[in-house]
Design a protein around this motif. Structure first.
Motif, PDB file in Angstrom:
ATOM      1  N   GLU A 247       0.823  -1.215   0.000  1.00 14.14           N
ATOM      2  CA  GLU A 247       0.000   0.000   0.000  1.00 14.14           C
ATOM      3  C   GLU A 247       0.853   1.260   0.000  1.00 14.14           C
ATOM      4  O   GLU A 247       0.458   2.299  -0.547  1.00 14.14           O
ATOM      5  CB  GLU A 247      -0.930  -0.020   1.211  1.00 14.14           C
ATOM      6  CG  GLU A 247      -2.011   1.026   1.208  1.00 14.14           C
ATOM      7  CD  GLU A 247      -2.928   0.891   2.410  1.00 14.14           C
ATOM      8  OE1 GLU A 247      -4.075   1.364   2.331  1.00 14.14           O
ATOM      9  OE2 GLU A 247      -2.497   0.295   3.417  1.00 14.14           O
ATOM     10  N   THR A 248       2.045   1.180   0.612  1.00 13.86           N
ATOM     11  CA  THR A 248       2.923   2.353   0.678  1.00 13.86           C
ATOM     12  C   THR A 248       3.465   2.743  -0.700  1.00 13.86           C
ATOM     13  O   THR A 248       4.029   3.827  -0.855  1.00 13.86           O
ATOM     14  CB  THR A 248       4.103   2.083   1.624  1.00 13.86           C
ATOM     15  OG1 THR A 248       4.839   0.940   1.161  1.00 13.86           O
ATOM     16  CG2 THR A 248       3.607   1.806   3.042  1.00 13.86           C
ATOM     17  N   LEU A 249       3.309   1.875  -1.689  1.00 12.59           N
ATOM     18  CA  LEU A 249       3.789   2.167  -3.034  1.00 12.59           C
ATOM     19  C   LEU A 249       2.789   2.972  -3.864  1.00 12.59           C
ATOM     20  O   LEU A 249       3.097   3.363  -4.993  1.00 12.59           O
ATOM     21  CB  LEU A 249       4.097   0.863  -3.780  1.00 12.59           C
ATOM     22  CG  LEU A 249       5.223  -0.007  -3.224  1.00 12.59           C
ATOM     23  CD1 LEU A 249       5.263  -1.339  -3.949  1.00 12.59           C
ATOM     24  CD2 LEU A 249       6.552   0.704  -3.330  1.00 12.59           C
ATOM     25  N   ILE A 250       1.602   3.206  -3.339  1.00  9.63           N
ATOM     26  CA  ILE A 250       0.568   3.878  -4.136  1.00  9.63           C
ATOM     27  C   ILE A 250       0.993   5.270  -4.599  1.00  9.63           C
ATOM     28  O   ILE A 250       0.823   5.605  -5.785  1.00  9.63           O
ATOM     29  CB  ILE A 250      -0.760   3.909  -3.354  1.00  9.63           C
ATOM     30  CG1 ILE A 250      -1.358   2.494  -3.316  1.00  9.63           C
ATOM     31  CG2 ILE A 250      -1.754   4.892  -3.973  1.00  9.63           C
ATOM     32  CD1 ILE A 250      -2.626   2.366  -2.512  1.00  9.63           C
ATOM     33  N   PRO A 251       1.565   6.127  -3.722  1.00  6.34           N
ATOM     34  CA  PRO A 251       2.003   7.439  -4.235  1.00  6.34           C
ATOM     35  C   PRO A 251       3.065   7.314  -5.339  1.00  6.34           C
ATOM     36  O   PRO A 251       3.016   8.031  -6.340  1.00  6.34           O
ATOM     37  CB  PRO A 251       2.571   8.129  -2.986  1.00  6.34           C
ATOM     38  CG  PRO A 251       1.889   7.461  -1.842  1.00  6.34           C
ATOM     39  CD  PRO A 251       1.716   6.035  -2.256  1.00  6.34           C
ATOM     40  N   ARG A 257       4.297   5.853 -12.591  1.00 10.29           N
ATOM     41  CA  ARG A 257       3.752   4.990 -13.633  1.00 10.29           C
ATOM     42  C   ARG A 257       2.517   5.568 -14.308  1.00 10.29           C
ATOM     43  O   ARG A 257       2.237   5.280 -15.467  1.00 10.29           O
ATOM     44  CB  ARG A 257       3.418   3.621 -13.033  1.00 10.29           C
ATOM     45  CG  ARG A 257       4.647   2.793 -12.730  1.00 10.29           C
ATOM     46  CD  ARG A 257       5.286   2.284 -14.009  1.00 10.29           C
ATOM     47  NE  ARG A 257       6.677   1.874 -13.815  1.00 10.29           N
ATOM     48  CZ  ARG A 257       7.391   1.253 -14.733  1.00 10.29           C
ATOM     49  NH1 ARG A 257       6.857   0.983 -15.909  1.00 10.29           N
ATOM     50  NH2 ARG A 257       8.646   0.922 -14.505  1.00 10.29           N
ATOM     51  N   LEU A 258       1.745   6.365 -13.542  1.00 11.71           N
ATOM     52  CA  LEU A 258       0.532   6.947 -14.113  1.00 11.71           C
ATOM     53  C   LEU A 258       0.719   8.419 -14.472  1.00 11.71           C
ATOM     54  O   LEU A 258      -0.235   9.074 -14.912  1.00 11.71           O
ATOM     55  CB  LEU A 258      -0.642   6.784 -13.147  1.00 11.71           C
ATOM     56  CG  LEU A 258      -0.999   5.335 -12.769  1.00 11.71           C
ATOM     57  CD1 LEU A 258      -2.165   5.310 -11.790  1.00 11.71           C
ATOM     58  CD2 LEU A 258      -1.318   4.509 -14.012  1.00 11.71           C
ATOM     59  N   ASP A 259       1.931   8.948 -14.227  1.00 12.41           N
ATOM     60  CA  ASP A 259       2.262  10.345 -14.557  1.00 12.41           C
ATOM     61  C   ASP A 259       1.265  11.331 -13.957  1.00 12.41           C
ATOM     62  O   ASP A 259       0.852  12.312 -14.597  1.00 12.41           O
ATOM     63  CB  ASP A 259       2.328  10.544 -16.078  1.00 12.41           C
ATOM     64  CG  ASP A 259       3.454   9.751 -16.715  1.00 12.41           C
ATOM     65  OD1 ASP A 259       4.527   9.663 -16.090  1.00 12.41           O
ATOM     66  OD2 ASP A 259       3.240   9.194 -17.805  1.00 12.41           O
ATOM     67  N   ALA A 260       0.862  11.073 -12.717  1.00 12.71           N
ATOM     68  CA  ALA A 260      -0.121  11.936 -12.055  1.00 12.71           C
ATOM     69  C   ALA A 260       0.557  13.173 -11.483  1.00 12.71           C
ATOM     70  O   ALA A 260       1.716  13.139 -11.053  1.00 12.71           O
ATOM     71  CB  ALA A 260      -0.821  11.163 -10.933  1.00 12.71           C
ATOM     72  N   LEU A 264      -3.322  14.985  -8.137  1.00 12.81           N
ATOM     73  CA  LEU A 264      -3.928  13.680  -8.414  1.00 12.81           C
ATOM     74  C   LEU A 264      -3.329  12.585  -7.525  1.00 12.81           C
ATOM     75  O   LEU A 264      -4.026  11.639  -7.150  1.00 12.81           O
ATOM     76  CB  LEU A 264      -3.770  13.330  -9.889  1.00 12.81           C
ATOM     77  CG  LEU A 264      -4.587  14.188 -10.861  1.00 12.81           C
ATOM     78  CD1 LEU A 264      -4.319  13.773 -12.295  1.00 12.81           C
ATOM     79  CD2 LEU A 264      -6.079  14.092 -10.543  1.00 12.81           C
ATOM     80  N   VAL A 265      -2.050  12.707  -7.193  1.00 16.82           N
ATOM     81  CA  VAL A 265      -1.459  11.767  -6.238  1.00 16.82           C
ATOM     82  C   VAL A 265      -2.181  11.883  -4.897  1.00 16.82           C
ATOM     83  O   VAL A 265      -2.504  10.885  -4.247  1.00 16.82           O
ATOM     84  CB  VAL A 265       0.050  12.030  -6.067  1.00 16.82           C
ATOM     85  CG1 VAL A 265       0.616  11.192  -4.914  1.00 16.82           C
ATOM     86  CG2 VAL A 265       0.797  11.706  -7.345  1.00 16.82           C
ATOM     87  N   GLY A 266      -2.452  13.133  -4.488  1.00 20.31           N
ATOM     88  CA  GLY A 266      -3.207  13.345  -3.254  1.00 20.31           C
ATOM     89  C   GLY A 266      -4.588  12.729  -3.329  1.00 20.31           C
ATOM     90  O   GLY A 266      -5.084  12.177  -2.346  1.00 20.31           O
ATOM     91  N   GLY A 315      -5.678   4.253 -14.507  1.00 20.10           N
ATOM     92  CA  GLY A 315      -5.592   5.692 -14.283  1.00 20.10           C
ATOM     93  C   GLY A 315      -5.764   6.029 -12.819  1.00 20.10           C
ATOM     94  O   GLY A 315      -6.034   5.155 -11.986  1.00 20.10           O
ATOM     95  N   VAL A 316      -5.638   7.313 -12.499  1.00 17.88           N
ATOM     96  CA  VAL A 316      -5.648   7.739 -11.102  1.00 17.88           C
ATOM     97  C   VAL A 316      -7.022   7.531 -10.464  1.00 17.88           C
ATOM     98  O   VAL A 316      -7.115   7.136  -9.297  1.00 17.88           O
ATOM     99  CB  VAL A 316      -5.225   9.217 -10.994  1.00 17.88           C
ATOM    100  CG1 VAL A 316      -5.362   9.701  -9.547  1.00 17.88           C
ATOM    101  CG2 VAL A 316      -3.802   9.384 -11.452  1.00 17.88           C
ATOM    102  N   LEU A 317      -8.110   7.785 -11.207  1.00 17.15           N
ATOM    103  CA  LEU A 317      -9.437   7.602 -10.629  1.00 17.15           C
ATOM    104  C   LEU A 317      -9.663   6.147 -10.233  1.00 17.15           C
ATOM    105  O   LEU A 317     -10.156   5.864  -9.127  1.00 17.15           O
ATOM    106  CB  LEU A 317     -10.512   8.061 -11.615  1.00 17.15           C
ATOM    107  CG  LEU A 317     -11.963   7.914 -11.139  1.00 17.15           C
ATOM    108  CD1 LEU A 317     -12.188   8.695  -9.857  1.00 17.15           C
ATOM    109  CD2 LEU A 317     -12.941   8.357 -12.230  1.00 17.15           C
TER     110      LEU A 317
END
Length: 427
Positions: A247-251, A257-260, A264-266, A315-317
């Protein structure tokens, strides 16, 4: 407002204080030093607090009146943030003093959390126990969203001192509500010992809780390991914490990888906070009507699904929604396991068993975080395979825990839970 509702109100305010501290202390250090390194170190006192106080907290809570431990811990945290506010007013305060005070607050928080487990068991029985745990977890999750936002608003409107004073105020509210609830509680009998929760009577503890802190901690660990019911639910929680290290890898995943963008990371991270709050609410509402073991297993399987969906997110959503499912399912497991432990463990041992279990689970979480980071590097900084592997690990290891331990104790836990559903409800 009756005692139990007053208590929950005070704890929701206290948890908001924890959320305020998440950002208030690092920002204070950054304001005084301008160093991002020292600011990052300012986020560590909570972990350091567990390292310092994790071992003695359980035995000392079992020796003492846990309600007085709550009051003392709130008083310490309130004093720390008043001193931090004074440090802002006095220019040139050494950053080492600030970090030291933050560590004191972190250690006090460990004692508070351990004593809170016992106090909640004292105050609630039957269906109300899981509802109370669900409410507290919901408040804790919301505080992680509202706390930093509140700090930002206060700093913009009135300065750093106002944010720190507001933090002190949350612990003052908690202290007052705990004290008022404590004064209303009657003398209660627990497993052959007399625990007095009235302010004018002495506390008499059973002989089994005397001795060295180290020996008492190991006695709690021994009970945790040798009790099939407690061992099985703790092992399940540790296994899931190991997998949740991903889970800590999500940011990192969202950014690299998603170029957010940072916003959007937040959003992706905030999905976890919102999902966690909803999961705790679901556990509080549905838990009293469901058998605990099937509910816990459902939560674990949904965690595995959430991890897989995170790894597959295009994607981020989608990532935010998957993170919400993951965090919500995790909160269901946390609420059910905590409630079962409160119901199963003898009250005179609850503090030390809680601290031993928490240490075990935190160790598993730390190992999981390191492993997922290492595996991501081995995968060419691509976390997708790591999320998918973590999902498989959680599902398979849960099946193994069920086949090896939990399946044999599931009926016992369900029967015990039903007997507690019929217990008289304290006021």
């Amino acid at each position: 407002m009756d005692g139990s509702r007053l208590f929950l109100f005070g704890q929701s305010i206290s948890l908001l204080g924890d959320g305020l501290a998440v950002l208030a202390i690092p920002l204070l250090v950054l304001q005084l030093t301008g160093s991002p390194v020292l600011s990052a170190l300012a986020a560590a006192p909570r972990v350091i607090g567990y390292l310092i106080a994790g071992l003695p907290a359980g035995p000392l809570v079992d020796r003492a009146d846990p309600w007085r431990v709550l009051i003392a811990a709130d008083a310490v945290r309130m004093a720390v943030f008043l001193l931090l506010a004074a440090a802002v007013a006095v220019s040139g305060c050494p950053v080492t003093v600030i970090l030291g005070l933050a560590c004191v607050a972190g250690a006090a928080g460990v004692f508070f959390e351990t004593a809170l487990t016992v106090a909640v068991r004292d105050l609630y029985t039957g269906p109300r126990l899981m509802r109370a745990n669900g409410f507290l977890e919901t408040s804790g999750q919301l505080s992680l969203v509202l706390g930093p936002a509140t700090v930002g608003v206060l700093m913009a409107a009135a300065g750093q001192e106002a944010a720190l004073l507001a933090n002190a105020g949350t612990f003052a509210v908690s202290l007052v509500t705990v004290w008022r609830t404590y004064r209303r509680l009657p003398v209660a009998e627990f497993a052959g010992t007399t625990t007095t929760v009235g302010a004018k009577r002495p506390v008499v503890l059973g002989a089994g809780v005397l001795g060295s802190v180290g020996a008492e901690f190991w006695s709690g660990l021994r009970y945790l390991v040798t009790s099939p019911s407690v061992a099985s639910i703790t092992l399940l929680q540790a296994v899931t914490s190991l997998g949740l290290g991903a889970e800590t890898l999500i940011p990192f995943f969202a950014r690299e990888r998603l170029d957010a963008s940072a916003v959007l990371v937040g959003l992706a991270v905030a999905g976890g906070g919102i999902g966690g709050a909803l999961g705790a609410l679901i556990a509080a509402a549905a838990g009293p009507r469901w058998s605990p073991v099937p509910m816990c297993l459902t939560g674990v399987l949904l965690m595995a699904v959430g991890l897989a969906l995170v790894g597959l997110a295009p994607g981020v959503l989608c990532l935010a929604l998957a993170n919400a499912l993951l965090a919500g399912a995790s909160m269901v497991v946390v609420v059910v396991v905590r409630t079962l432990r409160q119901q199963v463990v003898p009250r005179p041992l609850l503090g030390r068993v809680t601290s031993a279990a928490r240490s075990f689970v935190l160790a598993a979480s730390a190992v999981g975080t390191m492993l997922t980071g290492l595996l991501t590097r081995l995968c060419g900084d691509n976390p997708r395979p790591v999320f998918l592997g973590a999902a498989v690990f959680v599902a398979v290891s849960t099946a193994l825990v069920w086949a090896g331990v939990l399946g044999r104790t599931a009926r016992r836990l369900d029967v015990f839970d039903r007997s507690n559903q019929c217990a008289p409800i304290s006021s």
